[in-house]
Design a protein around this motif. Structure first.
Motif, PDB file in Angstrom:
ATOM      1  N   PRO A   3       0.833  -1.202   0.000  1.00  0.00           N
ATOM      2  CA  PRO A   3       0.000   0.000   0.000  1.00  0.00           C
ATOM      3  C   PRO A   3       0.871   1.257   0.000  1.00  0.00           C
ATOM      4  O   PRO A   3       1.995   1.244   0.480  1.00  0.00           O
ATOM      5  CB  PRO A   3      -0.810  -0.102   1.284  1.00  0.00           C
ATOM      6  N   THR A   4       0.332   2.364  -0.513  1.00  0.00           N
ATOM      7  CA  THR A   4       1.105   3.601  -0.600  1.00  0.00           C
ATOM      8  C   THR A   4       1.294   4.259   0.757  1.00  0.00           C
ATOM      9  O   THR A   4       2.253   4.987   0.962  1.00  0.00           O
ATOM     10  CB  THR A   4       0.424   4.613  -1.537  1.00  0.00           C
ATOM     11  N   HIS A   5       0.382   4.009   1.675  1.00  0.00           N
ATOM     12  CA  HIS A   5       0.498   4.617   2.997  1.00  0.00           C
ATOM     13  C   HIS A   5      -0.201   3.765   4.049  1.00  0.00           C
ATOM     14  O   HIS A   5      -0.951   2.860   3.731  1.00  0.00           O
ATOM     15  CB  HIS A   5      -0.062   6.047   2.999  1.00  0.00           C
ATOM     16  N   TYR A  18       1.288   7.727   7.363  1.00  0.00           N
ATOM     17  CA  TYR A  18       2.700   7.393   7.184  1.00  0.00           C
ATOM     18  C   TYR A  18       2.910   6.799   5.795  1.00  0.00           C
ATOM     19  O   TYR A  18       2.129   5.974   5.348  1.00  0.00           O
ATOM     20  CB  TYR A  18       3.148   6.364   8.228  1.00  0.00           C
ATOM     21  N   PHE A  19       3.992   7.213   5.150  1.00  0.00           N
ATOM     22  CA  PHE A  19       4.366   6.698   3.841  1.00  0.00           C
ATOM     23  C   PHE A  19       5.659   5.903   3.962  1.00  0.00           C
ATOM     24  O   PHE A  19       6.488   6.191   4.820  1.00  0.00           O
ATOM     25  CB  PHE A  19       4.561   7.856   2.852  1.00  0.00           C
ATOM     26  N   GLU A  29       5.907   9.828   8.647  1.00  0.00           N
ATOM     27  CA  GLU A  29       4.657  10.577   8.706  1.00  0.00           C
ATOM     28  C   GLU A  29       4.718  11.732   7.713  1.00  0.00           C
ATOM     29  O   GLU A  29       5.783  12.292   7.448  1.00  0.00           O
ATOM     30  CB  GLU A  29       4.430  11.086  10.137  1.00  0.00           C
ATOM     31  N   SER A  30       3.567  12.094   7.172  1.00  0.00           N
ATOM     32  CA  SER A  30       3.512  13.049   6.060  1.00  0.00           C
ATOM     33  C   SER A  30       4.100  14.421   6.371  1.00  0.00           C
ATOM     34  O   SER A  30       4.581  15.096   5.469  1.00  0.00           O
ATOM     35  CB  SER A  30       2.072  13.194   5.558  1.00  0.00           C
ATOM     36  N   TYR A  45      10.090   4.080  12.424  1.00  0.00           N
ATOM     37  CA  TYR A  45       9.065   5.124  12.316  1.00  0.00           C
ATOM     38  C   TYR A  45       9.693   6.490  12.489  1.00  0.00           C
ATOM     39  O   TYR A  45      10.539   6.689  13.364  1.00  0.00           O
ATOM     40  CB  TYR A  45       8.007   4.968  13.421  1.00  0.00           C
ATOM     41  N   VAL A  46       9.241   7.436  11.661  1.00  0.00           N
ATOM     42  CA  VAL A  46       9.623   8.838  11.800  1.00  0.00           C
ATOM     43  C   VAL A  46       8.318   9.604  11.978  1.00  0.00           C
ATOM     44  O   VAL A  46       7.479   9.635  11.089  1.00  0.00           O
ATOM     45  CB  VAL A  46      10.413   9.341  10.575  1.00  0.00           C
TER      46      VAL A  46
END
Length: 137
Positions: A3-5, A18-19, A29-30, A45-46
């Motif tokens: 999935p894209t996000h 999140y991407f 995260e966007s 994770y960021v």
């Protein structure tokens, strides 16, 4: 096909998007800013408002918390946590499972050994020529 996000809900009920980072596949995260040459490993994770600089590396399972900064060429080891508002200086290295508290500062080129806990608000600078860890509040 991946999935894209991914959408996750934070503790306040806000849905965050999140991407997958193109270099490593970690979730960003966007509103976070991650340089295209940075590597964010799968499982890392960021969070919102965080920044990861050029050629930095974020290990698997690591967590870069809200508003934290990982400067260029810094390394964050596997399963490490960089707390909210903390700064990891240029070329610094955090070993696996290091915990950096909120608003702490890790100086440029400093190496923080495995399993070390850096207290919230602490300042860790290079002590001498060998880059040992020295903390001052």
């Amino acid at each position: 096909m991946r999935p894209t996000h991914v959408e996750l809900e934070d503790d306040d009920g806000v849905v965050l998007r999140y991407f997958h980072h193109a270099n490593g596949g970690g979730l960003v995260e966007s509103s976070a800013r991650v340089h295209p040459t940075a590597f964010v490993a799968a499982g890392a994770y960021v969070d919102p408002g965080a920044q990861v600089g050029a050629a930095a590396r974020v290990g698997a399972g690591a967590w870069i918390d809200r508003r934290a900064t990982v400067a260029a060429k810094a390394v964050v080891g596997a399963d490490a946590h960089v707390g909210p508002g903390a700064v990891v200086g240029r070329g610094a290295t955090l070993g696996p499972r290091v915990r950096v508290g909120a608003d702490a500062r890790i100086g440029p080129g400093v190496t923080v050994p495995v399993d070390t806990v850096v207290k919230a608000g602490a300042v860790v600078e290079v002590a001498g020529r060998r880059g040992r860890v020295g903390a001052a509040a």
